[in-house]
Design an enzyme around this catalytic site. Sequence first.
Site, mmCIF file in Angstrom:
data_model
loop_
_atom_site.group_PDB
_atom_site.id
_atom_site.type_symbol
_atom_site.label_atom_id
_atom_site.label_comp_id
_atom_site.label_asym_id
_atom_site.label_seq_id
_atom_site.Cartn_x
_atom_site.Cartn_y
_atom_site.Cartn_z
ATOM 1 N N HIS A 65 0.834 -1.201 0.000
ATOM 2 C CA HIS A 65 0.000 0.000 0.000
ATOM 3 C C HIS A 65 0.868 1.250 0.000
ATOM 4 O O HIS A 65 1.899 1.324 0.673
ATOM 5 C CB HIS A 65 -1.019 -0.004 1.143
ATOM 6 N N ASP A 181 5.683 1.802 6.874
ATOM 7 C CA ASP A 181 4.415 1.107 6.672
ATOM 8 C C ASP A 181 3.592 1.961 5.705
ATOM 9 O O ASP A 181 2.917 2.880 6.130
ATOM 10 C CB ASP A 181 3.704 0.935 8.015
ATOM 11 N N GLU A 213 -5.073 1.834 2.302
ATOM 12 C CA GLU A 213 -5.050 0.662 3.177
ATOM 13 C C GLU A 213 -5.337 1.052 4.616
ATOM 14 O O GLU A 213 -6.051 0.340 5.336
ATOM 15 C CB GLU A 213 -3.694 -0.030 3.073
ATOM 16 N N GLU A 214 -4.795 2.194 5.028
ATOM 17 C CA GLU A 214 -4.946 2.617 6.419
ATOM 18 C C GLU A 214 -6.370 3.046 6.748
ATOM 19 O O GLU A 214 -6.707 3.263 7.909
ATOM 20 C CB GLU A 214 -3.979 3.767 6.729
ATOM 21 N N HIS A 323 3.415 3.493 12.780
ATOM 22 C CA HIS A 323 2.256 4.340 13.055
ATOM 23 C C HIS A 323 2.622 5.459 14.030
ATOM 24 O O HIS A 323 1.837 5.830 14.909
ATOM 25 C CB HIS A 323 1.065 3.526 13.571
#
Length: 356
Positions: A65, A181, A213-214, A323
């Site tokens: 992603h 990420d 995606e998140e 994150h």
Amino acid sequence: MNSIELIKRFSDVNGVSGFEDEVAQLAKEIIGNDYPVCEDKIRNLYINNIEKEKRTKPVVMLDAHSDEVGFMVQSIEPNGLLKFIALGGWSNQQIPAHKVRVLNRDGEYVEGIISSIPPHFTSKADAGKVTDMKDMFIDVGTTSYEETVNDFKIGVGAPVVPDVICTYNEKSRMFLGKAFDDRVGCAVIVDVMKELKDKELDVTLTGVLSTQEEEGCRGAVVATQKVMPDVAIVLEGPPADDNFRGAYRSQGALRKGAQVRHIDPTMIANPRLVRFIQKIAMENNIKIQETVRESGGTNASKIHLENGGIPTIVIGIPVRYTHSHYGFISYDDYIETVKLVKAIAENITKDIIDSF
């Protein structure tokens, strides 16, 4: 471009959920003329996607992603401060006092800082308490609504990204940056596909840099319906756990190799595909670490349910402090992951896929 510069550039580029355009543009520049590329209306980027009626080989989809966690401006206060919401999952304790960049109406990023209350104005009763995000603001150095809106040209709906520049330490072979990420997964796809460009494979590799995606793995749903792969490999930047778990419990350690995921709450990996990957890793002396996750989820949650059920695996490069504004990843883990994905592509065949 070598892999170190590739990782740094993917980390530095801006692209919170829904605003991944810069990531796609960077990938297109790097891919160049090596493969055909295209985008769809949700801004997924496809590398070497072949229409189903023109295929002569099974398709292995490599997915990563392109979005990162960030924020969005919700409203602007009379004193010029920005009220905001999260894009992706954040812990309140990781947010305050960090620098951010806010995209204004002219397409320029404005520096700001997430507000925090100085200790001089904190009571003993409140000392050490974590502020809830709903009580935080972004300060871009203005003192009025009019200045923020008219002079800085910041409006409601503006995306906000962490203000971080990726660095690489040659001694430790560690990267420190943002958005691993899942920009590290994007880098793996580009590296693998460029290295295998002239290799005759028994499958067709299609790379997807998927969006949002998140915010619910939205791009992956659209991408899977378009690509219709026979097998999917989801490249991720999962959370490391070696900084708070002992050696025997840790399953996401830096410098321990590519992480192969058996399960999380959203997907059980195809066990036959897992065994194939274990065999490939053993035969090629590739370091892997296996994980059984009690929480979390990835694009695999959506992908494996499409097209009558797609054998899917999540392979990750562990990220410390994911994150948040900053994270560490190991270059050694990256190299092992690239080696693993290449070996899978070079050894998988239609018969093997049928056995899944």
